[in-house]
Write a protein that holds these residues in place. Structure first.
Motif, short mmCIF file in Angstrom:
data_model
loop_
_atom_site.label_atom_id
_atom_site.label_comp_id
_atom_site.label_asym_id
_atom_site.label_seq_id
_atom_site.Cartn_x
_atom_site.Cartn_y
_atom_site.Cartn_z
N SER A 16 -17.50 22.63 -14.97
CA SER A 16 -18.37 22.71 -16.15
C SER A 16 -19.68 21.96 -15.96
O SER A 16 -20.35 21.63 -16.92
CB SER A 16 -17.63 22.15 -17.38
OG SER A 16 -17.32 20.78 -17.19
N ARG A 20 -28.37 19.86 -20.28
CA ARG A 20 -28.76 20.49 -21.52
C ARG A 20 -29.76 21.61 -21.28
O ARG A 20 -30.70 21.48 -20.51
CB ARG A 20 -29.37 19.42 -22.45
CG ARG A 20 -29.61 19.90 -23.85
CD ARG A 20 -29.67 18.70 -24.78
NE ARG A 20 -30.74 17.79 -24.42
CZ ARG A 20 -31.94 17.81 -25.00
NH1 ARG A 20 -32.20 18.68 -25.93
NH2 ARG A 20 -32.85 16.94 -24.65
N ASN A 21 -29.55 22.71 -21.98
CA ASN A 21 -30.47 23.84 -21.87
C ASN A 21 -31.86 23.42 -22.30
O ASN A 21 -32.05 22.75 -23.31
CB ASN A 21 -29.95 24.98 -22.77
CG ASN A 21 -30.70 26.27 -22.52
OD1 ASN A 21 -31.91 26.29 -22.52
ND2 ASN A 21 -29.95 27.34 -22.31
N ASP A 24 -32.99 23.74 -25.98
CA ASP A 24 -32.43 22.94 -27.06
C ASP A 24 -33.47 21.98 -27.62
O ASP A 24 -34.36 21.51 -26.92
CB ASP A 24 -31.23 22.11 -26.55
CG ASP A 24 -30.04 23.00 -26.25
OD1 ASP A 24 -29.09 22.48 -25.64
OD2 ASP A 24 -30.07 24.18 -26.62
N PRO A 71 -21.64 23.57 -31.11
CA PRO A 71 -22.92 23.92 -30.46
C PRO A 71 -23.67 25.09 -31.09
O PRO A 71 -24.89 25.03 -31.23
CB PRO A 71 -22.49 24.24 -29.02
CG PRO A 71 -21.27 23.41 -28.80
CD PRO A 71 -20.56 23.38 -30.11
N GLN A 72 -22.99 26.14 -31.49
CA GLN A 72 -23.66 27.33 -31.99
C GLN A 72 -23.62 27.45 -33.51
O GLN A 72 -24.04 28.48 -34.06
CB GLN A 72 -23.04 28.59 -31.36
CG GLN A 72 -23.02 28.60 -29.84
CD GLN A 72 -24.40 28.40 -29.24
OE1 GLN A 72 -25.38 28.94 -29.75
NE2 GLN A 72 -24.47 27.63 -28.16
N ASN A 87 -26.45 19.75 -33.79
CA ASN A 87 -25.43 20.46 -33.03
C ASN A 87 -25.04 19.66 -31.80
O ASN A 87 -25.91 19.06 -31.14
CB ASN A 87 -25.93 21.83 -32.57
CG ASN A 87 -26.14 22.79 -33.72
OD1 ASN A 87 -27.27 23.02 -34.14
ND2 ASN A 87 -25.07 23.36 -34.23
N SER A 90 -23.77 22.08 -25.51
CA SER A 90 -22.74 22.95 -24.96
C SER A 90 -21.79 22.14 -24.06
O SER A 90 -22.10 21.03 -23.65
CB SER A 90 -23.39 24.09 -24.16
OG SER A 90 -24.26 23.55 -23.17
N GLU A 91 -20.63 22.72 -23.77
CA GLU A 91 -19.57 22.02 -23.05
C GLU A 91 -19.89 21.94 -21.56
O GLU A 91 -19.31 22.61 -20.70
CB GLU A 91 -18.22 22.72 -23.31
CG GLU A 91 -17.03 22.14 -22.57
CD GLU A 91 -16.71 20.68 -22.91
OE1 GLU A 91 -15.71 20.18 -22.38
OE2 GLU A 91 -17.44 20.04 -23.69
N GLN A 92 -20.87 21.07 -21.26
CA GLN A 92 -21.29 20.83 -19.89
C GLN A 92 -21.31 19.33 -19.64
O GLN A 92 -21.66 18.55 -20.52
CB GLN A 92 -22.67 21.43 -19.62
CG GLN A 92 -22.70 22.96 -19.75
CD GLN A 92 -24.11 23.50 -19.64
OE1 GLN A 92 -25.05 22.98 -20.25
NE2 GLN A 92 -24.28 24.54 -18.84
N HIS A 140 -11.78 23.71 -26.86
CA HIS A 140 -12.78 24.60 -26.28
C HIS A 140 -13.14 24.12 -24.88
O HIS A 140 -13.87 23.15 -24.72
CB HIS A 140 -14.04 24.62 -27.16
CG HIS A 140 -13.85 25.36 -28.45
ND1 HIS A 140 -14.85 25.50 -29.38
CD2 HIS A 140 -12.77 26.01 -28.95
CE1 HIS A 140 -14.39 26.20 -30.40
NE2 HIS A 140 -13.13 26.51 -30.16
N ALA A 142 -14.57 24.80 -20.91
CA ALA A 142 -15.62 25.58 -20.26
C ALA A 142 -15.02 26.80 -19.57
O ALA A 142 -13.86 26.81 -19.15
CB ALA A 142 -16.36 24.71 -19.25
#
Length: 411
Positions: A16, A20-21, A24, A71-72, A87, A90-92, A140, A142
Motif C-alpha cells: 500500500s 498523498r495525492n 488533495d 477519504p471519499q 477527510n 487514502s489508505e497509503q 478497509h 488497500a
C-alpha cells in the motif's frame, strides 16, 4: 509501548505504499495544546459525535478536537459545529504518516467501522492511545492486500479499549485473537445536548413581559416561508386571540424589510434586535440573532423548526429546542437531520406538517398545556437517555489523556 511488527503488516505497507495525492487539499494548521482526533465512519453519526464533543470540552476546556471522515465522504457542517472536519487520506503508508506528522494527536477515538490499517497501526506505534466504539467487523485494506492473514487482528489489537453494541460483535473480535480484557459491550452513543444556561433575571423579565399569553416560536424562517408562517399565525389567533409569535429570521438582512411588511399587514410587531419593547398587544416579536434562541426556546412551549417547509435548506437541528422543553413542529424537508426527526416523531416528541393550514392547526393543538407537556416529556426522554454512556466515555477519554500526560512528564 508498541507491539512488534508482524510480517503481514510489513507486507501490507509495501503493497500500500504511496503518498498523498497532489490534488488533495492541504491541512489547516494544528491548534496548540492537547488534541483529540475522532474519526466518524458513518455520516449519520456525526451529529452524535458533535454532541459528545461539546460535553467533553465542558469537562476539559483546553482540549482541541479534530474530526475526520472517510477519504471519499462528503463533508457536512452542522449548524453549531466549531471543530475542524477533514477527510482522512487514502489508505497509503505515506499518506497515513503525513496525517499523523501534521496533527500529532494525543488520543484517537474511532467511531464505527471502516478501519484503516495504515493510519491505525502507525498511530499505535507512536504510542497514541486508541479507543474504538460502536465497533464493526469492517476493515478497509488497500487493493491487493486482502490475502494477508492477520492484518484484521493486528489492526483491532492496536486499540486499548474496544466497545461494541452487540455480544455477537464482541465474540467475533475476541475470536480474532484480540485479548478479551480489551473488548466489551456498550450501547451506542446518543445525542445528549447540554445547552448553556440563561441569565435568570432576563428570563424572569421576559416571562413577565409575555405574562400569561400563549406563545409559539418559528426559528430559522426563510423568506419563502414567511407567508406560510404568518398565515398560520393569523389562523391560530382566531382560536387564541392573545397569541404571540416569536419570529426568528434565518437571514439577518431580511429583518427590516419583513418588519415593514408586517406593519403593512396590520400585525402589531416589534423588532427585538433593535431594542423594541414587548407590549401586551404585541402580536409578532421579530429577531434574527441566533444567540438568543436559548431564551426563546425556554419561553416557547411550541417551536416550529423552519427551513423545512419548502425545498432547499434541509431543516435545522431540533435537539436544543427539545432539550429546553419545546414541543417541536417541522416541515417535510429535513434531510440534513432526518434521523433525529424520525426518532422524535416515533417518540411523539415532534409533529410533521406540510402546509400553512396544518401548521396553524398544530400550533393551536400543541399549545394545550397537557399536550405540550406530554411532547416535552417525550423529547426529554430522548435527549437524556444517552447521558450515562456519554459520561462513561468521557471518563475513559479523560483517564487516557491524563495517563498520557503523566507518561510524557516522567520521560
Amino acid at each position: 509501548m508498541s507491539k512488534p511488527r508482524s510480517l503481514s503488516l510489513a507486507a501490507y505497507r509495501v503493497l500500500s505504499w504511496g503518498v498523498r495525492n497532489g490534488t488533495d487539499k492541504p491541512y489547516i494548521p494544528r491548534p496548540e495544546g492537547e488534541l483529540i482526533w475522532i474519526h466518524i465512519a458513518s455520516q449519520d453519526r456525526q451529529r452524535v459525535v458533535e454532541g459528545f464533543c461539546q460535553r467533553l470540552r465542558q469537562s476539559r476546556p483546553n482540549l482541541s478536537v479534530l474530526l475526520t471522515a472517510p477519504p471519499q465522504a462528503d463533508l457536512i457542517r452542522w449548524d453549531a459545529s466549531s471543530h475542524p472536519l477533514v477527510n482522512l487520506p487514502s489508505e497509503q503508508t505515506g499518506a497515513a504518516r503525513e496525517f499523523l506528522d501534521h496533527w500529532r494527536p494525543d488520543l484517537g477515538l474511532w467511531v464505527g467501522g471502516g478501519l484503516m490499517p495504515n493510519v491505525i497501526t502507525r498511530a499505535e506505534e507512536r504510542g497514541l492511545p486508541l479507543i474504538l466504539i460502536e465497533a464493526e467487523i469492517d476493515i478497509h485494506v488497500a487493493r491487493g492486500a486482502r490475502w494477508l492473514p492477520d492484518i484484521t487482528r493486528y489492526t483491532f489489537d492496536c486499540f486499548q479499549t474496544i466497545l461494541a453494541t452487540s455480544p455477537e460483535t464482541v465474540r467475533h473480535i475476541r475470536r480474532l485473537g484480540v485479548p478479551a480484557s480489551k473488548v466489551d459491550t456498550a450501547p451506542p452513543l446518543h445525542v445528549s445536548p447540554n445547552p448553556s444556561p440563561w441569565p435568570e433575571d432576563e428570563l424572569i423579565e421576559m416571562t413577565h413581559a409575555l405574562s400569561s399569553r400563549p406563545v409559539w416560536l418559528a426559528t430559522w424562517v426563510q423568506d419563502k416561508e414567511f407567508i406560510s408562517v404568518l398565515s398560520a399565525h393569523r389562523q391560530a389567533m382566531r382560536m387564541l386571540p392573545r397569541l404571540a409569535l416569536i419570529l426568528h429570521v434565518a437571514d439577518m438582512s431580511e429583518t427590516e424589510p419583513l418588519h415593514r411588511r408586517l406593519l403593512s399587514m396590520d400585525l402589531r410587531c416589534v423588532n427585538w434586535d433593535d431594542g423594541g419593547t414587548i407590549e401586551d398587544t404585541t402580536q409578532v416579536i421579530l429577531t434574527s440573532d441566533p444567540e438568543n434562541l436559548g431564551l426563546w426556546y425556554r419561553l416557547s412551549p411550541v417551536a416550529f423548526m423552519s427551513s423545512s417547509l419548502e425545498r432547499g435548506s434541509g431543516g435545522r437541528d431540533p435537539l436544543t429546542a427539545t432539550a429546553l422543553g419545546s414541543a417541536v413542529i417541522h416541515g417535510p424537508f429535513v434531510h440534513r437531520h432526518q434521523q433525529l426527526y424520525d426518532q422524535l416523531n416515533r417518540a411523539g416528541a415532534a409533529r410533521l406538517v406540510r402546509t400553512a393550514t396544518e401548521l396553524g392547526d398544530a400550533v393551536v393543538e400543541l399549545l394545550a398545556p397537557d399536550e405540550a407537556a406530554r411532547m416535552a416529556l417525550a423529547g426529554w426522554e430522548i435527549v437524556s437517555e444517552g447521558a450515562p454512556q456519554t459520561d462513561h466515555l468521557i471518563e475513559i477519554v479523560q483517564d487516557s489523556l491524563d495517563q498520557r500526560g503523566q507518561d510524557h512528564a516522567s520521560t
